[in-house]
Design a protein around this motif. Sequence first.
Motif, PDB file in Angstrom:
ATOM      1  N   CYS A 242       0.850  -1.190   0.000  1.00 46.58           N
ATOM      2  CA  CYS A 242       0.000   0.000   0.000  1.00 46.58           C
ATOM      3  C   CYS A 242       0.888   1.242   0.000  1.00 46.58           C
ATOM      4  CB  CYS A 242      -0.897   0.006   1.233  1.00 46.58           C
ATOM      5  SG  CYS A 242      -2.047  -1.380   1.290  1.00 46.58           S
ATOM      6  N   TRP A 244      -0.512   4.703  -0.748  1.00 48.70           N
ATOM      7  CA  TRP A 244      -1.212   5.997  -0.762  1.00 48.70           C
ATOM      8  C   TRP A 244      -0.994   6.784   0.532  1.00 48.70           C
ATOM      9  CZ3 TRP A 244      -3.377   8.735  -4.544  1.00 48.70           C
ATOM     10  CH2 TRP A 244      -4.122   9.860  -4.179  1.00 48.70           C
ATOM     11  N   TRP A 245      -0.982   6.096   1.673  1.00 50.55           N
ATOM     12  CA  TRP A 245      -0.890   6.762   2.972  1.00 50.55           C
ATOM     13  C   TRP A 245       0.467   6.549   3.613  1.00 50.55           C
ATOM     14  CZ3 TRP A 245      -4.650  10.030   4.076  1.00 50.55           C
ATOM     15  CH2 TRP A 245      -5.920   9.821   3.502  1.00 50.55           C
ATOM     16  N   GLY A 269      -6.463   2.797   0.217  1.00 51.23           N
ATOM     17  CA  GLY A 269      -5.748   3.765  -0.601  1.00 51.23           C
ATOM     18  C   GLY A 269      -6.467   5.092  -0.698  1.00 51.23           C
ATOM     19  N   GLU A 270      -6.634   5.583  -1.906  1.00 50.63           N
ATOM     20  CA  GLU A 270      -7.250   6.902  -2.105  1.00 50.63           C
ATOM     21  C   GLU A 270      -8.668   6.951  -1.550  1.00 50.63           C
ATOM     22  OE1 GLU A 270      -7.860  10.116  -5.771  1.00 50.63           O
ATOM     23  OE2 GLU A 270      -7.141   8.076  -6.171  1.00 50.63           O
ATOM     24  N   ASP A 271      -9.360   5.830  -1.543  1.00 52.23           N
ATOM     25  CA  ASP A 271     -10.721   5.785  -1.003  1.00 52.23           C
ATOM     26  C   ASP A 271     -10.740   5.770   0.518  1.00 52.23           C
ATOM     27  OD1 ASP A 271     -11.737   5.689  -3.582  1.00 52.23           O
ATOM     28  OD2 ASP A 271     -11.715   3.499  -3.643  1.00 52.23           O
ATOM     29  N   LEU A 273      -9.802   8.020   2.653  1.00 47.24           N
ATOM     30  CA  LEU A 273     -10.219   9.265   3.296  1.00 47.24           C
ATOM     31  C   LEU A 273     -11.737   9.313   3.442  1.00 47.24           C
ATOM     32  CD1 LEU A 273      -9.461  11.946   4.527  1.00 47.24           C
ATOM     33  CD2 LEU A 273      -9.461  12.946   2.228  1.00 47.24           C
ATOM     34  N   ASP A 287      -1.164  11.662   3.922  1.00 45.47           N
ATOM     35  CA  ASP A 287      -1.157  10.926   2.659  1.00 45.47           C
ATOM     36  C   ASP A 287       0.240  10.899   2.040  1.00 45.47           C
ATOM     37  OD1 ASP A 287      -0.724  13.289   1.167  1.00 45.47           O
ATOM     38  OD2 ASP A 287      -2.855  13.580   0.766  1.00 45.47           O
ATOM     39  N   HIS A 288       0.356  10.320   0.857  1.00 42.00           N
ATOM     40  CA  HIS A 288       1.669  10.092   0.244  1.00 42.00           C
ATOM     41  C   HIS A 288       2.368  11.389  -0.161  1.00 42.00           C
ATOM     42  CE1 HIS A 288      -1.043  10.558  -3.156  1.00 42.00           C
ATOM     43  NE2 HIS A 288      -0.006  10.744  -3.950  1.00 42.00           N
ATOM     44  N   THR A 289       1.633  12.483  -0.240  1.00 42.37           N
ATOM     45  CA  THR A 289       2.244  13.770  -0.568  1.00 42.37           C
ATOM     46  C   THR A 289       2.713  14.523   0.668  1.00 42.37           C
ATOM     47  OG1 THR A 289       0.206  15.086  -0.438  1.00 42.37           O
ATOM     48  CG2 THR A 289       0.659  13.939  -2.518  1.00 42.37           C
ATOM     49  N   HIS A 293      -4.713  15.144   6.903  1.00 45.07           N
ATOM     50  CA  HIS A 293      -6.179  15.092   6.929  1.00 45.07           C
ATOM     51  C   HIS A 293      -6.575  14.695   8.352  1.00 45.07           C
ATOM     52  CE1 HIS A 293      -6.059  14.929   2.465  1.00 45.07           C
ATOM     53  NE2 HIS A 293      -4.983  14.182   2.680  1.00 45.07           N
TER      54      HIS A 293
END
Length: 297
Positions: A242, A244-245, A269-271, A273, A287-289, A293
Amino acid sequence: MDQLFTVRFGAMACDCEIMLAARDEAEAQARAQPAIDEVRRIETKYSRYRTDSLLARIHADAGRRATPVDEETASLLAYADALYRTSGGAFDITSGVLRRAWNFRTAHVPTDAELDEVLPLVGWHQVERTDSSVYLRTPGMELDFGGFGKEYAADRAAAALSAQGVAHGYVNLGGDLRTVGPQPDGSPWEVGIQDPRSATDTIAAIALRGGALASSGDYERYMEVDGVRHCHILNPRTGRSCTWWRSVSVVAPLAVAAGSLATLAMLKGEDGLAFLRESGHPFFAVDHTGAVHRRDA
């Protein structure tokens, strides 16, 4: 007024501590010991690394016969079944076998062919359960309680503290924390959230007067290859990591619930949140950036 004491111990491959209010250090140790014993009992029973654990017997019987289980184990398997169904198969405790293809001590990302060798051993639908037994239909299959075992142990340890008369304290198992009431003066516990990109820094603090906080992230076991971080949280369908996070922390009444929600968000993943927001629970996620949140209590 009682003072706060910290009792430290090691279990489940992590540093653990119990904070509790007591008259003196001797009383603190005496009250903490049943909780420590409970954590180690659960570790011994469900460790996938011990040859004498219940899981070892279940794995040895895979493809051969059903293994008798007690009420506690049947309840945990029922919880795993509920997680599998409500997550649409994303949370699958048979996916621990994927570690045969992943070795985070090396910088080798498994090939599709290597994953194809173990993916047939992943699938909760291949597990047969009754109230007193469990059977893994395919030889080589395994169960892994790592997705909620530590959090379950934290809840059980907190119950042991309460049984000892502790009204103010917490159990912290490697960052997964279950409180027993607020601090003696009624103020909340300030729980630090680890910065997923720094082993020594915190990125936030969450106030807890009760309940639990558990975290899941890509910073516990990982490797970086060609600028991509691959962590130990693996998608049971693809066998891939995984990405995304960086981290997800969730507050819930029970540590086992908080941990399951955090892991599910990682897997989604993206879902993840939208999933966290819909859960209604307070959370703090990166998140990955590196974007943060959160939802406060």
